[in-house]
Design an enzyme around this catalytic site. Sequence first.
Site, PDB file in Angstrom:
ATOM      1  CE  LYS A  92       4.845   1.657   5.162  1.00  0.00           C
ATOM      2  NZ  LYS A  92       3.912   0.765   4.490  1.00  0.00           N
ATOM      3  N   GLY A 192     -11.726   3.402   9.221  1.00  0.00           N
ATOM      4  CA  GLY A 192     -10.836   4.046   8.251  1.00  0.00           C
ATOM      5  C   GLY A 192     -11.318   3.739   6.848  1.00  0.00           C
ATOM      6  CB  VAL A 193     -14.055   4.785   4.811  1.00  0.00           C
ATOM      7  CG1 VAL A 193     -14.830   3.732   5.569  1.00  0.00           C
ATOM      8  CG2 VAL A 193     -14.363   6.175   5.377  1.00  0.00           C
ATOM      9  CB  VAL A 196      -6.976  -0.386   2.469  1.00  0.00           C
ATOM     10  CG1 VAL A 196      -7.253  -1.833   2.846  1.00  0.00           C
ATOM     11  CG2 VAL A 196      -5.565  -0.245   1.916  1.00  0.00           C
TER      12      VAL A 196
HETATM   13  P1  NAD Z   1      -5.643   6.139   3.438  1.00  0.00           P
HETATM   14  O1  NAD Z   1      -4.922   7.336   3.866  1.00  0.00           O
HETATM   15  O2  NAD Z   1      -6.225   6.111   2.071  1.00  0.00           O
HETATM   16  O3  NAD Z   1      -6.829   5.807   4.465  1.00  0.00           O
HETATM   17  C1  NAD Z   1      -6.691   5.869   5.847  1.00  0.00           C
HETATM   18  C2  NAD Z   1      -8.035   6.305   6.391  1.00  0.00           C
HETATM   19  O4  NAD Z   1      -8.035   6.176   7.814  1.00  0.00           O
HETATM   20  C3  NAD Z   1      -8.370   7.765   6.090  1.00  0.00           C
HETATM   21  O5  NAD Z   1      -9.676   7.866   5.567  1.00  0.00           O
HETATM   22  C4  NAD Z   1      -8.241   8.462   7.450  1.00  0.00           C
HETATM   23  O6  NAD Z   1      -9.080   9.567   7.568  1.00  0.00           O
HETATM   24  C5  NAD Z   1      -8.654   7.331   8.363  1.00  0.00           C
HETATM   25  N1  NAD Z   1      -8.230   7.470   9.754  1.00  0.00           N
HETATM   26  C6  NAD Z   1      -7.050   7.915  10.247  1.00  0.00           C
HETATM   27  N2  NAD Z   1      -7.052   7.854  11.597  1.00  0.00           N
HETATM   28  C7  NAD Z   1      -8.262   7.341  11.949  1.00  0.00           C
HETATM   29  C8  NAD Z   1      -8.878   7.012  13.178  1.00  0.00           C
HETATM   30  N3  NAD Z   1      -8.252   7.212  14.346  1.00  0.00           N
HETATM   31  N4  NAD Z   1     -10.136   6.503  13.158  1.00  0.00           N
HETATM   32  C9  NAD Z   1     -10.777   6.285  12.000  1.00  0.00           C
HETATM   33  N5  NAD Z   1     -10.234   6.569  10.807  1.00  0.00           N
HETATM   34  C10 NAD Z   1      -9.010   7.095  10.776  1.00  0.00           C
HETATM   35  O7  NAD Z   1      -4.645   4.893   3.649  1.00  0.00           O
HETATM   36  P2  NAD Z   1      -4.754   3.433   3.049  1.00  0.00           P
HETATM   37  O8  NAD Z   1      -3.838   3.329   1.896  1.00  0.00           O
HETATM   38  O9  NAD Z   1      -6.185   3.047   2.907  1.00  0.00           O
HETATM   39  O10 NAD Z   1      -4.097   2.595   4.219  1.00  0.00           O
HETATM   40  C11 NAD Z   1      -4.833   2.245   5.379  1.00  0.00           C
HETATM   41  C12 NAD Z   1      -4.002   1.296   6.236  1.00  0.00           C
HETATM   42  O11 NAD Z   1      -3.681   0.126   5.492  1.00  0.00           O
HETATM   43  C13 NAD Z   1      -2.666   1.880   6.716  1.00  0.00           C
HETATM   44  O12 NAD Z   1      -2.360   1.388   7.986  1.00  0.00           O
HETATM   45  C14 NAD Z   1      -1.686   1.340   5.708  1.00  0.00           C
HETATM   46  O13 NAD Z   1      -0.376   1.291   6.223  1.00  0.00           O
HETATM   47  C15 NAD Z   1      -2.263  -0.039   5.474  1.00  0.00           C
HETATM   48  N6  NAD Z   1      -1.887  -0.640   4.211  1.00  0.00           N
HETATM   49  C16 NAD Z   1      -2.172  -0.029   3.049  1.00  0.00           C
HETATM   50  C17 NAD Z   1      -1.825  -0.638   1.851  1.00  0.00           C
HETATM   51  C18 NAD Z   1      -2.200  -0.039   0.528  1.00  0.00           C
HETATM   52  O14 NAD Z   1      -2.131  -0.750  -0.493  1.00  0.00           O
HETATM   53  N7  NAD Z   1      -2.627   1.204   0.473  1.00  0.00           N
HETATM   54  C19 NAD Z   1      -1.162  -1.868   1.847  1.00  0.00           C
HETATM   55  C20 NAD Z   1      -0.896  -2.480   3.078  1.00  0.00           C
HETATM   56  C21 NAD Z   1      -1.260  -1.863   4.248  1.00  0.00           C
END
Ligand code: NAD
Length: 367
Positions: A92, A192-193, A196
């Site tokens: 990572k 968290g919208v 994902v």
């Molecule tokens: P992203 O940045 O698109 O979305 C994250 C969202 O969470 C944002 O809208 C942000 O404003 C919100 N957020 C941050 N802190 C917050 C809080 N305290 N309360 C509420 N909302 C909050 O990221 P993503 O790609 O959607 O990833 C989300 C999670 O999933 C992460 O933990 C990431 O590591 C995990 N993940 C993502 C993937 C992927 O394919 N993108 C794969 C596996 C795991």
Amino acid sequence: MISDTLDKKVGSISVFEHVAEYEHEQVVYCYDKTTGLKAIIAVHNTVLGPAMGGTRMWDYATEEEAAIDVLRLSRGMTFKSAIAGLNIGGGKAVIIGDARKIKNEALMRRFGKFIDSLGGRYVTAEDVNMTTQDMEYIRMETSHVAGIPENLGGSGDPSPVTAYGVYVGMKAANKKVTGSDDLKGRRILVQGVGNVGTNLISYLTKEGAEIFVSDIFEDKLEKVTSAYKVSVVPSSEVFEFDMDIYAPCALGGTLNDDSISKLKCSIVAGGANNQLLDEVRHGNMLIDRGITYAPDFLINGGGIINVGCEYLGNYNREVVMGKTEHIYNTCLSVLDKSEEDGITPQEAAMKIAIDRINAIGGIKLSF
Ligand code: NAD
């Protein structure tokens, strides 16, 4: 032999102590004065293959916070790829800084050069605050990147596949708890919208779930409320909210002493990495509270399945979705194993992953 427990250390400890605790192979600090790049790449384990895992950009309060995040996240990737049956190791990267302020082409390309210097030991993709455009910039400097745009021959944004895995994992957990995997009418809070979370909401909408959302950014909430029938829950009320399923899709560590004692749900199933602040303590606390936990690194494996297949070649979306759908069966087996062996679902899932790494590591030693 890779171990399944972490020693508990108190207070501030050195990077080497952290590395020894988490059992990393290599940690690389990257700095560039011209672009202002400050990044850490963590290669956790390469027994199964190149260390792969997305890059996260976050405005960390301290360098130690960033280091711990990348060490924890990369360790999780080792188990994630192993349980998904991929020939990929765990790694990572984090970039320190506010993506809305300092992210640009030069910064991403300089970061790409650092990745290239590792000669393929680390392969990156998207994580929080990263886009396919960023992967395109990295691709200009190194071939060790996946999740690049489809029009450049890549597989695009992995989050729709991640969300699909979370969705089927959630259904499996619902089956374990209620006897049915139908999510119609279930009250589900997506915290968290982002990429994902929004894709997960799309699946849940089609299934007729009652959806609640929470985010720290108003613009993200506006985007999702204008596209889907969802109700907003203020961030401060998430853990007291009356729901059936809590789906953490933001950052890690939201399952802790404080939140678990308040949670009003029977299932936790979400896409965020490292949801349990302390794997053992908080895994057990959830059991004590009668809450079924679908291990994060298992059900959010769709993304690594997608980018892993892209990187290894012969990408085929149907194959990827089929492998991701398998998360449903694995999740049911893990929850059954947890019950039968009297261990937490996290421990049950880790045992499957570690057994595979050790078995394959043993084979490799023979030539
Ligand atoms: P992203 O940045 O698109 O979305 C994250 C969202 O969470 C944002 O809208 C942000 O404003 C919100 N957020 C941050 N802190 C917050 C809080 N305290 N309360 C509420 N909302 C909050 O990221 P993503 O790609 O959607 O990833 C989300 C999670 O999933 C992460 O933990 C990431 O590591 C995990 N993940 C993502 C993937 C992927 O394919 N993108 C794969 C596996 C795991």
